[in-house]
Design an enzyme around this catalytic site. Structure first.
Site, PDB file in Angstrom:
ATOM      1  NE  ARG A 153       3.413 -12.481  10.306  1.00 18.22           N
ATOM      2  CZ  ARG A 153       2.503 -12.610  11.273  1.00 18.22           C
ATOM      3  NH1 ARG A 153       2.548 -11.848  12.344  1.00 18.22           N
ATOM      4  NH2 ARG A 153       1.555 -13.529  11.164  1.00 18.22           N
ATOM      5  CE1 TYR A 183       3.820  -3.940  11.737  1.00 17.68           C
ATOM      6  CE2 TYR A 183       2.886  -2.131  12.994  1.00 17.68           C
ATOM      7  CZ  TYR A 183       3.487  -2.608  11.848  1.00 17.68           C
ATOM      8  OH  TYR A 183       3.757  -1.744  10.816  1.00 17.68           O
ATOM      9  CE  LYS A 191       7.096  -1.940  11.059  1.00 17.13           C
ATOM     10  NZ  LYS A 191       7.860  -1.765   9.794  1.00 17.13           N
ATOM     11  CG  PHE A 243      -1.733   1.222   1.441  1.00 21.46           C
ATOM     12  CD1 PHE A 243      -2.544   1.730   0.444  1.00 21.46           C
ATOM     13  CD2 PHE A 243      -1.682   1.889   2.657  1.00 21.46           C
ATOM     14  CE1 PHE A 243      -3.294   2.890   0.645  1.00 21.46           C
ATOM     15  CE2 PHE A 243      -2.424   3.037   2.877  1.00 21.46           C
ATOM     16  CZ  PHE A 243      -3.236   3.538   1.869  1.00 21.46           C
ATOM     17  CB  VAL A 244       3.316   2.649   2.379  1.00 20.38           C
ATOM     18  CG1 VAL A 244       4.369   3.767   2.409  1.00 20.38           C
ATOM     19  CG2 VAL A 244       2.243   2.931   3.427  1.00 20.38           C
ATOM     20  NE  ARG A 248       5.721 -11.190  -0.285  1.00 22.01           N
ATOM     21  CZ  ARG A 248       4.657 -11.511   0.442  1.00 22.01           C
ATOM     22  NH1 ARG A 248       4.802 -12.253   1.522  1.00 22.01           N
ATOM     23  NH2 ARG A 248       3.458 -11.101   0.100  1.00 22.01           N
ATOM     24  CB  SER A 275       4.290   1.328  13.392  1.00 24.83           C
ATOM     25  OG  SER A 275       3.002   1.441  13.970  1.00 24.83           O
TER      26      SER A 275
END
Length: 310
Positions: A71, A140, A144, A11-12, A33, A114
């Protein structure tokens, strides 16, 4: 200047690639990938982001790495040990890339982190800043933070510049996750009991985040800094829903139910975490980003929401 972009189909990452190609200020290469991906720039198939990925060919001659692959945050993670998987990909996989980048002579490593590194909520009117003590609450966010700490140590040891960008919720065309779910509810025209929420949430339009990332590629003052991203305009959940409805050309059917009553109901139904995201505040202070880089978000919230539906 040669730039290597990871996560170029995400998306980014896809928006960053589009902007870099449009600017034509650098030679851009990407990693993917799968070889099934067809992009109009030099593309290296490296497989998954992992502790053993070989980046040598992709990094040859590269001066800057923009690392957007990761991820992603998953609401209902079905892995037996989510923390271990986040650590393997987001921490060890990132370290592996960064170590090879430093060895290859890369000058700057731009890492898309994030706001979850800072935490999940802020008291109203007391936004997160880049220098706050990190307080991640899920696997998550922890991954990060650990990646950031490892990159900063690597920068100290090797001299490779590291730039860390922590965005809050990113919205734009093609967005998924919580924002996409909210858009679907608004689009159905269903009455929502969210017409009297007085929290404040910081968001960042995709175009604003991309502009900040591109700014950090070569801005001298960005070296070895942590930046928070945002639109510079916070919204309550009620204001956000109204803005989404307006951008969609739909009526906003919001019923004014007190936030305390909604939280009570959410707890009874076992949806406390969902309610906290809708009712709680999460604000970020982007003053350092603005002053150190001379940067201003080029897109307003209103325009950013419109672009979600173009």
């Amino acid at each position: 200047m040669k730039i290597l972009l990871t996560g170029a189909t995400g998306f980014v990452g896809s928006a960053v690639l589009q902007r870099l190609v449009a600017d034509s200020k650098a030679d851009v290469a990407v990693t993917v990938r799968s070889e099934n991906t067809s992009l109009a720039v030099p593309t290296f198939c490296v497989g998954d982001l992992s502790p053993t990925t070989d980046w040598h060919e992709a990094l040859t001659g590269c001066e800057v790495v923009i690392h957007a692959a990761a991820r992603a945050h998953i609401m209902k993670d079905e892995m037996a040990d989510p923390l271990a998987e986040y650590h393997r990909v987001n921490v060890e996989g990132t370290f592996n890339l960064a170590r090879q980048a430093a060895k290859a002579g890369v000058k700057r490593f731009v890492f898309i982190s994030s706001i979850k590194v800072n935490g999940e909520q802020t008291p109203l009117g007391n936004p997160f800043s880049p220098d706050d003590q990190p307080a991640p609450e899920d696997a998550y966010g922890v991954s990060k933070l650990e990646a950031e700490q490892g990159l900063q140590q690597l920068a100290f040891e090797t001299g490779m510049e590291v730039v860390i960008i922590r965005p809050p919720l990113v919205y734009g065309s093609g967005v998924k996750g919580n924002f996409a779910s909210m858009v679907k509810l608004v689009g159905k025209g269903l009455p929502l009991p969210l017409g009297a929420i007085h929290n404040q949430r910081s968001l960042v339009a995709l175009d604003n985040l991309v502009d900040l990332i591109v700014t950090c590629v070569d801005h001298p003052a960005a070296a070895d800094q942590v930046f928070l991203a945002g639109d510079g305009q916070d919204l309550s959940t009620t204001e956000l829903l109204r803005g989404v409805a307006q951008a969609m050309g739909k009526p906003s059917r919001l019923v004014p139910v007190p936030a305390k009553l909604l939280m009570f109901g959410a707890r009874v139904l076992g949806k406390k975490a969902v309610a906290q995201r809708l009712l709680g505040s999460l604000q970020v202070d982007i003053s350092k980003t603005q002053s150190l880089l001379g940067w201003q978000p080029p897109v307003t919230v209103e325009e950013g929401l419109k672009r979600c539906f173009k």
